[in-house]
Design an enzyme around this catalytic site. Sequence first.
Site, PDB file in Angstrom:
ATOM      1  N   CYS A   1      15.640  36.030 -18.820  1.00  0.00           N
ATOM      2  CA  CYS A   1      16.365  35.566 -17.707  1.00  0.00           C
ATOM      3  C   CYS A   1      17.439  36.743 -17.272  1.00  0.00           C
ATOM      4  O   CYS A   1      17.615  37.025 -16.267  1.00  0.00           O
ATOM      5  CB  CYS A   1      16.990  34.526 -17.952  1.00  0.00           C
ATOM      6  SG  CYS A   1      16.314  33.186 -19.055  1.00  0.00           S
TER       7      CYS A   1
ATOM      8  N   GLU B   1       9.586  33.188 -14.876  1.00  0.00           N
ATOM      9  CA  GLU B   1      10.197  33.768 -13.946  1.00  0.00           C
ATOM     10  C   GLU B   1       9.507  34.172 -12.699  1.00  0.00           C
ATOM     11  O   GLU B   1      10.099  33.780 -11.501  1.00  0.00           O
ATOM     12  CB  GLU B   1      10.839  35.435 -14.580  1.00  0.00           C
ATOM     13  CG  GLU B   1      12.193  35.065 -15.386  1.00  0.00           C
ATOM     14  CD  GLU B   1      13.310  34.669 -14.826  1.00  0.00           C
ATOM     15  OE1 GLU B   1      13.604  34.691 -13.585  1.00  0.00           O
ATOM     16  OE2 GLU B   1      14.372  34.047 -15.568  1.00  0.00           O
TER      17      GLU B   1
HETATM   18  C1  LIG Z   1      15.413  31.494 -12.645  1.00  0.00           C
HETATM   19  C2  LIG Z   1      16.459  32.675 -12.915  1.00  0.00           C
HETATM   20  N1  LIG Z   1      16.459  33.669 -14.026  1.00  0.00           N
HETATM   21  C3  LIG Z   1      17.286  34.179 -14.475  1.00  0.00           C
HETATM   22  C4  LIG Z   1      18.559  34.131 -14.003  1.00  0.00           C
HETATM   23  C5  LIG Z   1      19.656  35.238 -14.365  1.00  0.00           C
HETATM   24  O1  LIG Z   1      20.421  34.662 -15.290  1.00  0.00           O
HETATM   25  C6  LIG Z   1      18.790  33.308 -12.903  1.00  0.00           C
HETATM   26  N2  LIG Z   1      20.026  33.174 -12.123  1.00  0.00           N
HETATM   27  N3  LIG Z   1      17.868  32.524 -12.384  1.00  0.00           N
END
Ligand SMILES: Cc1ncc(CO)c(N)n1
Length: 222
Positions: free
Chosen positions: A136, A206
């Site tokens: 993330c 992701e």
């Molecule tokens: C889905 C997603 N992954 C990572 C981040 C970053 O922390 C975020 N804001 N949103």
Amino acid sequence: MTTFTDRAYEYVKETWQASFTHPFVRGLVDGSLDQETFKFYVIQDAYYLEGFAAAHSLAAYHTEDKQLALAFSEGVVSTIQDELSLHDSFITDLNITEDDLATYIPSPNAYAYMNHLKIQAQTGDPAKTVACLLPCYWLYEQIGQHLLEEGTDNELYARWINTYADPGFSAVVEKFKSIMNDLAKDKSETEIQELLHIFAQSTYYEFLFWDDAYTHNSWTVD
Ligand SMILES: Cc1ncc(CO)c(N)n1
């Protein structure tokens, strides 16, 4: 010496790359991303980030290591102060209403990803938790930096890019990468394989998160 993060990157390279070329991400710089789709993403991401912060809190609760407790707690603070406040500015600028926020339904992969984070944090194993949280941070940092180089004419998208390309965000990423490498140092190969899989799951989610936003995915089969 090959670190865990070197191995992790090699392990997920193709899936990692798929986020960079996803039409949602490309649309942030080439201007093709429509505002309704961005709005859908912002609402889903506010939901996701609440879970992301909660996963850090859970991990802080489980650990007896003071340095780890601090790092997880700092993750809660930076998520709320930097990322969720960015969303607050989007909520205003995109005219997202109280009603929008009260009635949205988490998309299938936002829901699954958020639960993946919470399940790993719930194990109380800091290595599993950081393996799960790291994509993330790291992937968003890399996307932010690449998109900053390309530039965009869209003020809203530029604000998003600047948040993740910010050196302050990179400092958090570096800290979690270094924690991950420390935690993985004495693990057996079997344990490393399990951590790599958790890292790969988050990387895959992701990609799916962009895709759900791009297609406004909901819980119905067309
Ligand atoms: C889905 C997603 N992954 C990572 C981040 C970053 O922390 C975020 N804001 N949103």
